[in-house]
Design a protein around this motif. Structure first.
Motif, PDB file in Angstrom:
ATOM      1  N   GLY A   1      43.026  53.388  40.414  1.00 10.79           N
ATOM      2  CA  GLY A   1      42.221  52.233  40.048  1.00 10.79           C
ATOM      3  C   GLY A   1      40.759  52.377  40.403  1.00 10.79           C
ATOM      4  O   GLY A   1      39.908  51.792  39.752  1.00 10.79           O
TER       5      GLY A   1
ATOM      6  N   GLU B   1      36.221  41.702  40.481  1.00 10.96           N
ATOM      7  CA  GLU B   1      37.406  42.284  39.859  1.00 10.96           C
ATOM      8  C   GLU B   1      37.453  41.846  38.400  1.00 10.96           C
ATOM      9  O   GLU B   1      37.247  40.662  38.089  1.00 10.96           O
TER      10      GLU B   1
ATOM     11  N   SER C   1      39.825  41.321  36.431  1.00  9.20           N
ATOM     12  CA  SER C   1      40.856  40.332  36.093  1.00  9.20           C
ATOM     13  C   SER C   1      40.561  38.966  36.709  1.00  9.20           C
ATOM     14  O   SER C   1      41.381  38.059  36.620  1.00  9.20           O
TER      15      SER C   1
ATOM     16  N   HIS D   1      42.194  51.769  34.356  1.00  5.62           N
ATOM     17  CA  HIS D   1      42.075  51.680  35.815  1.00  5.62           C
ATOM     18  C   HIS D   1      42.859  50.500  36.392  1.00  5.62           C
ATOM     19  O   HIS D   1      42.851  50.306  37.608  1.00  5.62           O
ATOM     20  N   HIS D   2      43.522  49.723  35.540  1.00  4.48           N
ATOM     21  CA  HIS D   2      44.199  48.501  35.996  1.00  4.48           C
ATOM     22  C   HIS D   2      45.707  48.645  35.892  1.00  4.48           C
ATOM     23  O   HIS D   2      46.234  49.071  34.862  1.00  4.48           O
TER      24      HIS D   2
ATOM     25  N   PRO E   1      46.902  45.751  32.788  1.00  6.52           N
ATOM     26  CA  PRO E   1      45.762  45.586  31.881  1.00  6.52           C
ATOM     27  C   PRO E   1      45.767  44.268  31.129  1.00  6.52           C
ATOM     28  O   PRO E   1      44.707  43.767  30.739  1.00  6.52           O
TER      29      PRO E   1
ATOM     30  N   MET F   1      43.542  41.688  32.817  1.00  2.00           N
ATOM     31  CA  MET F   1      42.123  41.905  32.590  1.00  2.00           C
ATOM     32  C   MET F   1      41.711  41.505  31.173  1.00  2.00           C
ATOM     33  O   MET F   1      40.711  40.825  30.968  1.00  2.00           O
TER      34      MET F   1
END
Length: 225
Positions: free
Chosen positions: A61, A146, A148, A168-169, A172, A175
């Protein structure tokens, strides 16, 4: 001794490792030698602990500091970054992406700087190191947050970019749902992702990736959000 390697990696990543007693059901007729194989296992564990003790391990991440520095220093000149920046700004212009624009995961700010020539542009990144680089370029409106949990009101932006970010999440969809929330109705989102799991390499680990995508997988994530 891969199981020992997994245990050491887990400890370095901050996981709690607990021993659970088991019954070895296939002991009868086994070729395992108590003395010989115990010695081999102890030797392997020492080797693994020594090697991993020197190796920097980080959770997925977040790019390593070295990786972030290398990305920022190459962003203005490397063909990959230059080409992607040209494609993204071309899409925003062709699709008449409105401002203000939010660069989610703005990194060192190379793309945001170009987009800011056309519309007011803001940047969000979780890495304070990345934001320091972006500020050094003269970018303003930068926020450490962040992706998200974006600190903006609903419908604040006419367009958004998520350039090599959602991989990177771990989740996802969270986000992407958040990005949808801060976009106005009819707003434009430009997304880029690394392609194909079969291309996974050590670089993905260093950059903090959870996955690579196909076009179908990306479209599915976008639709579900």
């Amino acid at each position: 001794a891969f199981d020992a390697e997994v245990a050491v990696l887990a400890l370095k990543l901050g996981y709690t490792v607990e021993e659970i007693p088991i019954v070895w059901s296939h002991a009868e007729g086994s070729r395992v030698s108590l003395v010989r194989d115990s010695f081999r296992m102890a030797r392997d564990i020492l080797r693994i602990v020594r090697r991993l003790g020197r190796m920097p391990v980080h959770p997925p991440g977040v790019p390593t500091e070295r990786a972030m520095d290398r990305m920022v220093t190459s962003e203005d000149v490397h063909w990959w970054h230059v080409s992607k920046r040209s494609l993204v700004t071309g899409v925003l212009a062709r699709e008449r992406g409105q401002g203000p624009c939010l660069d989610v995961g703005c990194g060192g700010g190379g793309t945001a700087l170009r987009v800011a020539e056309r519309v007011p542009t803001y940047g969000v990144d979780l890495s304070s190191q990345a934001l320091t680089h972006a500020r050094s370029r003269g970018l303003r409106g930068l926020v450490r947050a962040e992706a998200s949990a974006l600190p903006f009101a609903e419908g604040s932006f006419g367009s958004a970019m998520a350039l090599d970010v959602i991989e990177h999440h771990s989740r996802p969809e969270q986000m992407l749902t958040e990005v949808r929330r801060i976009l106005r109705p009819g707003g434009l989102l430009v997304v880029t992702v690394p392609a194909f799991e079969w291309m996974w390499s050590y670089a993905d680990h260093v950059l903090g990736h959870y996955r690579r995508y196909t076009r179908v997988q990306l479209a599915s994530d976008l639709r579900s959000s």
